[in-house]
Design a protein around this motif. Structure first.
Motif, PDB file in Angstrom:
ATOM      1  N   LEU A 321       6.718  87.403  33.402  1.00 12.16           N
ATOM      2  CA  LEU A 321       5.971  87.016  34.593  1.00 12.16           C
ATOM      3  C   LEU A 321       6.243  85.565  35.003  1.00 12.16           C
ATOM      4  O   LEU A 321       5.938  85.175  36.133  1.00 12.16           O
ATOM      5  CB  LEU A 321       4.470  87.215  34.370  1.00 12.16           C
ATOM      6  CG  LEU A 321       4.006  88.665  34.253  1.00 12.16           C
ATOM      7  CD1 LEU A 321       2.515  88.725  33.946  1.00 12.16           C
ATOM      8  CD2 LEU A 321       4.330  89.456  35.514  1.00 12.16           C
ATOM      9  N   GLU A 322       6.808  84.792  34.111  1.00  6.85           N
ATOM     10  CA  GLU A 322       7.176  83.414  34.439  1.00  6.85           C
ATOM     11  C   GLU A 322       8.539  83.330  35.110  1.00  6.85           C
ATOM     12  O   GLU A 322       8.931  82.276  35.616  1.00  6.85           O
ATOM     13  CB  GLU A 322       7.172  82.554  33.168  1.00  6.85           C
ATOM     14  CG  GLU A 322       5.786  82.371  32.560  1.00  6.85           C
ATOM     15  CD  GLU A 322       5.820  81.662  31.219  1.00  6.85           C
ATOM     16  OE1 GLU A 322       6.951  81.399  30.724  1.00  6.85           O
ATOM     17  OE2 GLU A 322       4.739  81.388  30.659  1.00  6.85           O
ATOM     18  N   GLU A 327       8.322  88.814  41.870  1.00  3.53           N
ATOM     19  CA  GLU A 327       7.674  89.527  42.967  1.00  3.53           C
ATOM     20  C   GLU A 327       8.617  90.497  43.668  1.00  3.53           C
ATOM     21  O   GLU A 327       8.174  91.441  44.339  1.00  3.53           O
ATOM     22  CB  GLU A 327       7.123  88.536  44.000  1.00  3.53           C
ATOM     23  CG  GLU A 327       6.001  87.645  43.484  1.00  3.53           C
ATOM     24  CD  GLU A 327       6.512  86.369  42.829  1.00  3.53           C
ATOM     25  OE1 GLU A 327       7.726  86.297  42.565  1.00  3.53           O
ATOM     26  OE2 GLU A 327       5.699  85.461  42.589  1.00  3.53           O
ATOM     27  N   ARG A 349      -2.952  87.589  35.532  1.00  2.18           N
ATOM     28  CA  ARG A 349      -1.685  87.032  36.020  1.00  2.18           C
ATOM     29  C   ARG A 349      -0.750  88.149  36.473  1.00  2.18           C
ATOM     30  O   ARG A 349      -0.038  88.026  37.470  1.00  2.18           O
ATOM     31  CB  ARG A 349      -1.036  86.196  34.931  1.00  2.18           C
ATOM     32  CG  ARG A 349       0.290  85.566  35.347  1.00  2.18           C
ATOM     33  CD  ARG A 349       0.716  84.468  34.397  1.00  2.18           C
ATOM     34  NE  ARG A 349       2.020  83.924  34.731  1.00  2.18           N
ATOM     35  CZ  ARG A 349       2.264  83.104  35.747  1.00  2.18           C
ATOM     36  NH1 ARG A 349       1.272  82.724  36.524  1.00  2.18           N
ATOM     37  NH2 ARG A 349       3.474  82.645  35.978  1.00  2.18           N
ATOM     38  N   ARG A 353       0.905  88.585  40.304  1.00  2.00           N
ATOM     39  CA  ARG A 353       2.343  88.524  40.579  1.00  2.00           C
ATOM     40  C   ARG A 353       2.929  89.872  40.985  1.00  2.00           C
ATOM     41  O   ARG A 353       3.944  89.927  41.676  1.00  2.00           O
ATOM     42  CB  ARG A 353       3.092  87.978  39.368  1.00  2.00           C
ATOM     43  CG  ARG A 353       2.688  86.568  38.972  1.00  2.00           C
ATOM     44  CD  ARG A 353       3.878  85.748  38.529  1.00  2.00           C
ATOM     45  NE  ARG A 353       4.854  85.528  39.591  1.00  2.00           N
ATOM     46  CZ  ARG A 353       6.041  84.941  39.401  1.00  2.00           C
ATOM     47  NH1 ARG A 353       6.383  84.538  38.187  1.00  2.00           N
ATOM     48  NH2 ARG A 353       6.880  84.779  40.399  1.00  2.00           N
TER      49      ARG A 353
END
Length: 435
Positions: A321-322, A327, A349, A353
């Motif tokens: 996710l980082e 997206e 989170r 996202r």
């Protein structure tokens, strides 16, 4: 008071609500009643639960019975799907595709070779391979031959592989050509997997006659060894078939779905990654070796192959996710987490996202056929702990104290599971049971 005792609970409303306290008062009242009625009984034997609540936690919450029809053996489900959609793409790897009919043909031919070498019910066959078409066909071939596969991860140290081979006592190992010489030990016969499949071309491509039962072993996966020497957990066809049929009923893959296979096959999550899409007509997209460690590569693969379904352990989900541009992974329908506790803030989170995707939290030990509980995460859920959920089909779940007594709802205890998905009650070659 003169002829009674009054008890008051004072509690922090930031931590508890009124219904929890009322339930706790009821348990305490039940305990006091039992003490008066049975003053000589051990405290550990006194029940906290009234009969109605005991029935709720033991029976009503475990009403998971489901009829799947003639469940049979795992490879039969895949054969049936290959017959329904022979021309559909079953596997995708590194820009190449393999159809359902061709995958089934290759597995049948290799299975006949294995049968000639004595592989049958309860026989263990090692598979020493990296992610590839050959790996998937080899796993399926072992099942078709009647045996159970034992994943031997090429990334493992030689000492660990040696312990696994010693415990499994598999007389035969299927290995890719570039790995065959790296297998420790000299007493094991190695059958080299021919990438062209020419070595097996003379064998019949027809489905084999089944020689086993649903109670026979399907696979043996060794535990991590975090508590000592790794131990081989044994799981049968009936358990993993129940697990996969439940998963299909719950999430419903179709021929339009693309499932990413990225979990090392030495971990039990890989079992559903391999076989769930193949019994449902979806496409299995195979990540390159070691690709599961690279979030940038995974993001590109998801976008390029239109991945709809994949698995992450929470720690890897956090890293993923980082990644910049996550997206853009708009094809994702569902992400399944297991293997570690899923933190609430990571859940939030994820939804921030990937707002169009579902997140599911599952739990299960290696000693069972993958997961035994499931929970659909909810956007805006204010609870600070993400639950592991309720038992899957034909599975029972209990929370018990140190004396194996059921604890009240909300009480601390140990999770015990039972039902068709439980593996055999011992590890492979366990000297205590002589298996």
């Amino acid at each position: 008071q003169a002829d009674s005792i009054n008890i008051f609970f004072t509690y922090n409303t930031d931590l508890f609500d009124a219904s929890t306290i009322r339930r706790m008062l009821g348990h305490y009242e039940r305990l006091l009643e039992c003490i008066v009625a049975n003053p000589d009984q051990r405290i550990s034997d006194l029940p906290l639960l009234a009969e109605a609540e005991r029935r709720q936690v033991l029976v009503e919450w475990n009403a998971t019975q489901r009829e799947h029809g003639d469940e049979g053996r795992l490879h039969r489900l895949i054969e049936a799907q290959a017959a329904r959609t022979p021309d559909a793409v079953a596997l995708e790897f590194d820009g190449e595709e393999l159809g359902y009919a061709e995958l089934n043909r290759r597995a049948n031919q290799l299975a006949r070779v294995l049968r000639k070498k004595g592989v049958g019910p309860e026989a263990l066959v090692g598979v020493f391979a990296e992610r590839s078409f050959e790996m998937v066909a080899a796993l399926l071939a072992v099942l078709k031959a009647g045996g159970a596969y034992v994943p031997l991860d090429p990334s493992y140290p030689a000492e660990r592989l040696g312990h696994m081979l010693e415990d499994a006592r598999a007389p035969l190992v299927l290995a890719q050509p570039h790995l065959a010489s790296a297998l420790p030990g000299s007493s094991v016969e190695v059958l080299v997997l021919d990438a062209s499949w020419a070595a097996y071309a003379s064998e019949s491509a027809e489905d084999l006659q089944d020689v086993g039962t649903p109670e026979n072993l399907a696979y043996v996966i060794f535990t991590s060894g975090s508590t000592g020497r790794p131990k081989g957990a044994m799981n049968e066809h009936r358990g993993i078939v129940n697990r996969l049929l439940w998963m299909q009923e719950e999430y419903g893959l179709t021929g339009d779905d693309r499932v990413l296979q990225k979990t090392p096959f030495s971990f039990d999550v890989s079992v559903w990654e391999f076989f769930w899409p193949l019994l449902s007509g979806a496409r299995l997209v195979i990540a390159r070796p070691e690709g599961h460690k690279d979030p940038g590569y995974l993001a590109q693969l998801i976008q390029g192959s239109g991945i709809t379904t994949l698995h992450f352990v929470p720690s890897m989900l956090r890293v993923f996710l980082e990644e910049e541009g996550v997206e853009a992974c708009g094809s994702l329908k569902r992400v399944i987490c297991s293997g570690e506790a899923l933190p609430h803030e990571l859940q939030e989170r994820f939804f921030a996202r990937l707002p169009a995707a579902e997140l599911h939290n599952l739990y299960g030990p290696t000693e069972a056929a993958v997961d035994v509980t499931y929970w659909a995460c909810r956007r805006g859920d204010e609870r600070l702990t993400v639950p592991i959920g309720r038992p899957v089909a034909n599975t029972r779940l209990y929370v018990v104290d140190a004396h194996m007594n059921p604890v009240p709802a909300g009480g601390p205890g140990e999770v015990d599971s039972g039902g068709v998905q439980e593996g055999r009650g011992a590890y492979v070659r366990d000297p205590e049971v002589g298996t």
